[in-house]
Design a protein around this motif. Sequence first.
Motif, short mmCIF file in Angstrom:
data_model
loop_
_atom_site.label_atom_id
_atom_site.label_comp_id
_atom_site.label_asym_id
_atom_site.label_seq_id
_atom_site.Cartn_x
_atom_site.Cartn_y
_atom_site.Cartn_z
N LEU A 135 0.83 -1.21 0.00
CA LEU A 135 0.00 0.00 0.00
C LEU A 135 0.86 1.26 0.00
O LEU A 135 0.53 2.25 -0.67
N ARG A 136 1.95 1.24 0.72
CA ARG A 136 2.84 2.40 0.78
C ARG A 136 3.41 2.71 -0.60
O ARG A 136 3.46 3.87 -1.03
N GLU A 137 3.82 1.68 -1.31
CA GLU A 137 4.41 1.90 -2.62
C GLU A 137 3.37 2.24 -3.69
O GLU A 137 3.69 2.91 -4.67
N SER A 138 2.14 1.80 -3.50
CA SER A 138 1.11 2.01 -4.52
C SER A 138 0.29 3.27 -4.28
O SER A 138 -0.04 3.98 -5.23
N TYR A 139 -0.06 3.55 -3.02
CA TYR A 139 -0.98 4.65 -2.72
C TYR A 139 -0.38 5.73 -1.83
O TYR A 139 -1.03 6.74 -1.55
N GLY A 140 0.82 5.51 -1.32
CA GLY A 140 1.44 6.52 -0.48
C GLY A 140 1.39 6.16 0.99
O GLY A 140 0.68 5.25 1.42
N PRO A 141 2.12 6.90 1.82
CA PRO A 141 2.29 6.54 3.24
C PRO A 141 1.02 6.69 4.08
O PRO A 141 0.86 5.94 5.04
N LEU A 142 0.13 7.64 3.75
CA LEU A 142 -1.06 7.81 4.58
C LEU A 142 -1.97 6.60 4.51
O LEU A 142 -2.43 6.08 5.54
N ILE A 143 -2.27 6.12 3.30
CA ILE A 143 -3.14 4.95 3.15
C ILE A 143 -2.51 3.75 3.82
O ILE A 143 -3.19 2.96 4.51
N SER A 147 -9.86 8.06 12.60
CA SER A 147 -9.06 8.54 13.74
C SER A 147 -7.56 8.37 13.49
O SER A 147 -6.74 9.01 14.15
N GLY A 148 -7.22 7.51 12.52
CA GLY A 148 -5.82 7.34 12.20
C GLY A 148 -5.22 8.51 11.45
O GLY A 148 -3.98 8.65 11.43
N VAL A 149 -6.04 9.36 10.83
CA VAL A 149 -5.51 10.48 10.04
C VAL A 149 -4.75 11.46 10.93
O VAL A 149 -3.58 11.78 10.66
N PRO A 150 -5.36 11.99 12.02
CA PRO A 150 -4.56 12.88 12.87
C PRO A 150 -3.38 12.16 13.52
O PRO A 150 -2.32 12.77 13.73
N ALA A 151 -3.56 10.85 13.83
CA ALA A 151 -2.45 10.11 14.42
C ALA A 151 -1.26 10.05 13.46
O ALA A 151 -0.10 10.17 13.88
N TYR A 152 -1.56 9.88 12.18
CA TYR A 152 -0.50 9.83 11.17
C TYR A 152 0.30 11.13 11.15
O TYR A 152 1.54 11.11 11.18
N GLY A 198 -2.10 -0.01 8.64
CA GLY A 198 -1.35 -0.44 9.81
C GLY A 198 -1.99 -0.01 11.11
O GLY A 198 -1.94 -0.73 12.12
N TRP A 199 -2.64 1.15 11.10
CA TRP A 199 -3.28 1.69 12.31
C TRP A 199 -4.37 0.77 12.82
O TRP A 199 -4.41 0.41 14.00
#
Length: 437
Positions: free
Chosen positions: A83-91, A422-427, A96-97
């Motif tokens: 997912l990191r390589e395909s869609y970026g670190p946030l997704i 809720s993972g968005v602000p945590a990221y 993972g969250w």
Amino acid sequence: MSDSGSTGYARRLGVLDATMVVVGGIIGSGIFLNPAVVAQRSESPGMVMLAWSLGGVFALAGAFIYAELGARRPQAGGGYVYLRESYGPLIAFLFGWIMLLVNYSGSIAAVSMTFATYFCQVSGLDPAAIKPVAIGAILLLAGINYFGIRAGALVQNLATALKLLAVVAVVVAGLVFSGVAAQPPPAATVGGAGNFGSALLPVLFAYSGWFYVNNIAGEIRDPQRSIPRALVLGMLTCTACYLLANYAYLHVLGQAGLAASNAPAAELMQRAFGPTGAVLIAGGIAISTFGFCNIAILGGSRMFQVMGADGVFFRAAAHLHPTYRSPDVALAALALWSALLVLSGNYGQLLDYSTIGDWIGSAMVAATLFHYRRSENAAAVFRAPLHPLLPLAFIAAVAFVVISSALAQPQQTLIGLGIIVSGVPAYYLWRRAYRPR
């Protein structure tokens, strides 16, 4: 030999070890306890067998997809890396969250409680010991895995071999020692798509778990060949076990008896061997669930270690033991959080809430295959067959599960989506805290 990536894992597992991880990650307590739900939602024995057969086809499709992904990216982290390589670190972080907060830890907590319940039953311990035994099992397995992948794999190989023996015992008891003449189930008479869909849901859940082997891809020898072989062989083994076990249940109990049973494996074994049979299958369930906890600890810790190395989890979690090459800090964090969930007693609710995110994540991981096929056009060592039909069919099946779950449990679905959001602000907080100097 070390992994060529930055994580420094050592490749010490062969095809047999990886296959045992696949089988152990799929077969837990469900096949011994839950086929009754499928029988309750089916109109005939044939529909029961059809549901388990289609579930096997669905799971095999997922295994083929993950086999190509694992062959293309044979490193620790599994779905998070794709997912990191395909869609970026946030997704990737959101995936993972929910795995960190709920799925891996909640699964470990819930299954360790199942293990402890049956362990206390077999050993004669007081039910008050269930929680301490569950926590003790979690800490013991984390301690074993601290000594490296070979230690964890030895436990896994033994537990998986014993759980397969337990399935074989159920099948043999049902078909040979039941004293009932074997009769094949009649042809399915499907009354409606809605009924069959509800019967298929618990089947799809029972087949999930093949992805754990991708989390430890950085520790498998010759991964481009070993991972596809392990996934396909492991999935075929699990499908055969599920079909034979359900045939045995139907053969001895009949559909009405299976639908009415809270513990069909125990009932079948008791009919065949009396009280001794019930004790034996209770021991088999204890071993099976113990093995599943080991896989969840082993696989989950690797993903969190990679997240720590990326700076989207505690940086200390990136640490690897200099001798054993184990993610010691990530192991400790996962074990402690899982133990806290056991004490809280809220792991069941958390797992219910996380269902929607778990399946959405599965679909998105499968969709990363399109990214890799476009960006890396060179022939891979292993390529999933029937592309793009196979990943499209898999994603459609996952969409069916997600929509069905949302309609059946709208409140839990909304809470699950809230956990993801809720993972968005945590990221962003983690990125801010661990910004590269």
